[in-house]
Each structure stands twice: as C-alpha cells, then as structure tokens.
Design an enzyme around this catalytic site. Structure first.
Site, PDB file in Angstrom:
ATOM      1  N   GLU A 130       0.864  -1.179   0.000  1.00  0.00           N
ATOM      2  CA  GLU A 130       0.000   0.000   0.000  1.00  0.00           C
ATOM      3  C   GLU A 130       0.903   1.232   0.000  1.00  0.00           C
ATOM      4  OE1 GLU A 130      -3.604   2.061   2.626  1.00  0.00           O
ATOM      5  OE2 GLU A 130      -2.697   0.170   3.268  1.00  0.00           O
ATOM      6  N   ARG A 148       5.480 -12.736  10.070  1.00  0.00           N
ATOM      7  CA  ARG A 148       6.103 -11.484   9.662  1.00  0.00           C
ATOM      8  C   ARG A 148       7.439 -11.307  10.376  1.00  0.00           C
ATOM      9  NH1 ARG A 148       2.904  -6.264  11.240  1.00  0.00           N
ATOM     10  NH2 ARG A 148       4.909  -5.354  10.647  1.00  0.00           N
ATOM     11  N   LYS A 200       3.824   1.486  10.330  1.00  0.00           N
ATOM     12  CA  LYS A 200       3.932   2.647   9.443  1.00  0.00           C
ATOM     13  C   LYS A 200       3.441   3.914  10.137  1.00  0.00           C
ATOM     14  CE  LYS A 200       3.654   0.709   4.768  1.00  0.00           C
ATOM     15  NZ  LYS A 200       2.829   0.654   3.543  1.00  0.00           N
TER      16      LYS A 200
END
Length: 557
Positions: free
Chosen positions: A36, A262, A272
């Site tokens: 994204e 992850r 983020k």
C-alpha cells in the site's frame, strides 16, 4: 541429508509450491508483491519482497509489483516512487508493467454488482459507529442490519447513486451478505465499498467510492492469475473471506492465500503509523534517516542489497510469530562488507602527533593494500608527514593494565608505516593533552625494530594532507528491545539519546576525497562506514553502518 541441507532455514511455502508443481495443480508460479503506497517500506517488507520475488525466481515463474491503492486519503506519489526504487535496489524485477489495484476498479465494481444481483450484497445506511455495535464481539453474535433485506433492485439503484456521488461520505456503504453469527468476525457482513470523495493519484476524480482491501485484494490476484498469494499471519483470519469472494464471483482464476510469520526486529518499530510519527515529529530527519528500519534508511546507513537478502534468507519462512535480534541483521552486513569493503584509515577524534625527527615539509608515501585478503582490489597510497593525527583514545598518560597503545616512553607501530615512540606530552592550560612529541625509527619501515618491541598497532592520518570530514555514529533508535511492549507508555519515551553522535572534526585518508556517494569502507579498527548522500565537495559525510564487532550486547549485559 547433508549438513548443509540440515542447516538451511525452513521455508514451508516452497514445500507447498513444489507439491503443487509435482501434482500438476499449477504449471507456472505467479506471485505478487502488493504494498500500500502510504509510507516507505521497512525491513519487514524486505522479507516479503525477497519471499515473493525469490520464490518466483526459484521456480522459474514471475512476480508482479502491484500497488494496493484503494485509500487515496493516505497515499502519495512519493511513496510509490520510493517503493519502486527499493524493489529495484534489492535486485528484483517485476513482470511486465507496474500494476495498480485501481487498474481493476471497473472490474471490481462489476463484481460488486454481481453480488448484489445474486442477493449477496446490500447497501447499508448504518453509521460506522452503529455498524460496529451491530457487529457484536467474539463472545456475542452480531445483529442483522435493518437494511439487510433490501431488494436487489433497490440495492442496485442505491449503489449506482453511491457511485455517482449522490450521498455524503459515511452516509452508507456496500456490504456483503454472509453470516452475522459467524465466529469469524471478518465474515459478519464485511464492507465492500465506502464513499470517499477524494482525488485519486491514478484515477483522478473518476471515482468517489473505493473498494475495501479484503474485497479488492483477492479479486486483483484472480485477475492477474496469481497462483500463490503470500501474506503475513495477521491475514489468516481473513482467508475464509478471501475464499468466499473467489467462490462467489466470476473471476478468471482461483488463487490461494498462504500466510507466513512477519519479520519483527527488536530495538525498533515497524508500524507505518509510528514510523510516520517519527518523521512528522522530526524525531528523525526523514523516512530514509539511517536510524530508521526502512529499506531506504538501511541503504543510506550503508547496508547492501546482498546483506539484506542474505539476512531474510537466514531467518527462514515459518508460520510462527517471533522477534529477530538486531544483531543478526548487523552480522549480515559485517559479513558482506568484510569481504567487499576496501580498507581505509580515519581518525574520529584527532590528537596531534609531531614527529620531531622527520623533516619539516617533506612527505613519504606508503602503499597499503585496499583489502588484506583480496589482492584484486589493488592498493591505496597514504602520505606520512611530520604532523600526524591519531585517536585521542589511543593515548593514555596512565595506561591501564595490558595497555597496547601509546603512552609516554613507549613505542607503537603506525599501521603500514613506522614505529614511533612518545617522548613528550603537551597540555593546555586546563591540563588537557593537546599534542604528543614523538620520534620515529627509520629502520622499521617494513621491518620489526631491533632491541625493543612495540606495544601495539594504531591507525593514523597526516595532519598536513588528509580529508576533513564529518562522521555520524548511528546506533539503535530505542533503548529497549520492545518499544511497543508497554502500552501504557509512549514509545517515544524509549528513544536512545545516543542513536546519533556527530563528530565534525574527523580526518580521513586523502585518497577518499573523490569517492562517490554510497561508497563503503572499513575504517581500520573503527567500523564500517559509507558516504552519505548529503556529502558535498566541501564536506564529506561518513555514516557508521556498524561496528567491527557486536558491542551492543555487551553494553546491555
């Protein structure tokens, strides 16, 4: 099985793909990396990049680069450009053109209409707050929306009005009609489209409704013919919804989603939102500040694509959650730079040394290897003059036990040149040592001295012919392993005040004056450094990538 095979990190996804190819479930592997564009990529994304592109390479397939651009509120062209650069820098090439989820907005809209016509989607007028209340929780089933049983015709008309901008933001949304009593919260009539009257960086003002990630993602995979849709474990509970859409829509292929653990790194944050806060609050200089765990920050710090790829390979791909020690990442760059970084000398905190028996105004040039273990890297030339500089910490008036550096009346060797002896110590009015008067032994050029033994070897540069430079010493950004661990405490309270130390009076070998930005070196006895992008002809800036050895762990114990 060989020892090498036993020591290889596990990768369960490759085992799945090998089985799929062997059984004929697929004859070609197609993966995708779908970021994204709402921030810069970080080290966690590097693992995903290496997994998706590396898997395609391993099995002779292809990997797409697709931007998940369904939220124009948070997306910027700057982020797109940085992501493209990061993927290229890591050494990967996507298949065909760069793709965008927005490329498929027309198809996605038609898929939404298909669900409405099938009685599997409806326009809901509940406010976001009301929708959350109706959704229930893990212990309580949800309640059907009062708008759930609208007719197909009414839903088609309302959805068309949504698309045409006839409703305000938040007035209504399009939801899938699945099961409000499902134990999986993601299946409780999830939203498909919301009204968002924002200009889009790719489609302009064509749309004022935008698909939700869960709806857009799987269908974009299907449109592109993705065979293995790889994502992190937080999307595991979303997989039933991913499959439901694929099963209930006339998509051209049947991709499957697989989840992996992850990458979480200690002494940093990879949210983020928090990384953006560090930038917005000017805690760091920018997204590519060398203290940031972003790929661009690591690059500016001096990390190489090879070191990051090797690091990602070394930690393996599993379905378990874990935190990787920062020391593993640092070990990867040390290993790479030890082999490939040319050597040089740089004095970080200079102390003047006058060689009293060397002629004033003369220079003697020494030729030193660029790398002690790689003759192919050639050599470099270093000038020896009457006035030299050594590290302040390499001299002690009262040496501690087992001292192997310079002190008065003791001899040491200057790396690659002569043995010198300190004869006199000069101090300023405050009693600080400001100069050493030394003598050199001309017979020690390339030979050991006779009759005495030097205490050690120290690095040096000429005070008369060296490169003034700024050296930035970077370290971990936080003082605690898990800055996010205490939810009652602001993570900014855990910032490491020593994460950046700037030394403005450093001096390096004169041969580095024309080195290019991002050139990497091992400064002998000091660490690995690279030339920062802020360097100019008048001021060369070196960033410390990492020390020669892991000293952080010792400091913490």
């Amino acid at each position: 099985m060989s020892n090498n095979e036993q020591s290889k990190p596990s990768n369960f996804i490759h085992q799945i793909i090998e089985h799929d190819l062997e059984t004929g479930a697929h004859n070609k592997v197609v993966t995708r990396f779908p970021p994204e564009p709402n921030g810069y990529l970080h080290i966690g994304h590097a693992k995903s990049i290496c997994l998706n592109f590396g898997t395609a390479e391993k099995f002779g397939g292809v990997c797409n680069l697709r931007f998940d651009d369904t939220n124009p509120e948070k997306e910027e062209q700057e982020y797109i450009d940085s992501i493209v650069e990061d993927v290229r820098w890591l050494g990967f090439q996507w298949d065909g053109d760069i793709r965008y989820t927005s490329d498929y907005f027309d198809e996605l809209y038609s898929y939404a209409v298909h669900l409405i016509k099938a009685g599997k989607a409806y326009v809901c007028d509940l406010s976001p707050y009301e929708a959350r209340e109706y959704r229930g929780n893990f212990n309580t089933p949800g309640t059907n929306s009062p708008f759930r049983d609208r007719s197909v015709e009414e839903n088609l008309e309302l959805f068309e009005k949504m698309k045409n901008g006839e409703f305000d933001e938040g007035a209504c949304s399009l939801r899938a009609k699945i099961d409000m009593a499902s134990p999986n919260m993601n299946m409780r009539d999830p939203m498909l489209y919301r009204i968002l009257k924002k200009e889009h960086h790719q489609t302009g003002n064509k749309w004022c409704i935008y698909p939700i990630y869960d709806f857009a993602h799987g269908q974009s995979d299907a449109i592109e013919g993705i065979t293995h849709s790889l994502c992190t474990l937080e999307f595991e509970d979303h997989r039933p919804l991913y499959d439901w859409f694929i099963e209930n829509l006339p998509v051209p292929s049947q991709p499957k989603q697989y989840e992996f653990g992850r990458l979480n790194l200690n002494y940093t944050v990879t949210s983020k939102r928090k990384l953006k806060q560090l930038v917005d609050d000017k805690v760091v200089e920018s997204w590519d500040d060398p203290r940031m765990p972003t790929i661009s920050g690591l690059r500016r710090r001096g990390y190489t694509p090879t070191s990051i790829r090797n690091f990602c390979d070394s930690i393996g791909v599993t379905r378990s959650y874990g935190v990787v020690d920062m020391g593993m990442l640092e070990a990867a760059i040390r290993d790479d730079l030890d082999k490939h970084a040319p050597r040089a000398m740089c004095v970080l905190k200079p102390l003047k040394v006058t060689i009293t028996n060397f002629p004033e105004g003369e220079e003697e040039w020494f030729e030193l290897p660029a790398h002690p273990k790689d003759e192919s890297m050639g050599s470099r030339k270093v000038p020896f003059t009457r006035n030299l500089l050594i590290e302040q910490e390499d001299f002690a008036e009262v040496p501690p036990r087992k001292w192997k550096r310079l002190t008065q009346g003791v001899a040491v060797r200057l790396r690659g040149s002569y043995v010198i002896t300190c004869d006199e110590v000069i101090k300023d009015a405050e009693g600080n040592v400001v100069e050493l008067k030394c003598s050199y032994d001309p017979a020690t050029k390339g030979a050991n001295p006779e009759g005495y033994k030097p205490k050690g070897v120290i690095h040096w540069v000429s005070a008369d012919n060296s490169l003034p430079c700024e050296v930035r010493l970077y370290d971990r950004l936080f003082t605690e392993e898990n800055p996010d661990g205490d939810k009652e405490r602001d993570f900014l309270e855990l910032l490491n005040p020593e994460s950046l130390v700037v030394l403005s009076g450093a001096r390096a070998e004169i041969g580095l004056k024309d080195a290019a930005v991002e050139s990497r070196y091992q400064f002998e006895r000091t660490g690995y450094f690279n030339i920062d992008k802020s360097s100019t002809a008048d001021k060369v800036v070196f960033n410390r990538t990492v020390g020669l050895r892991d000293s952080w762990g010792k400091q913490q114990n």
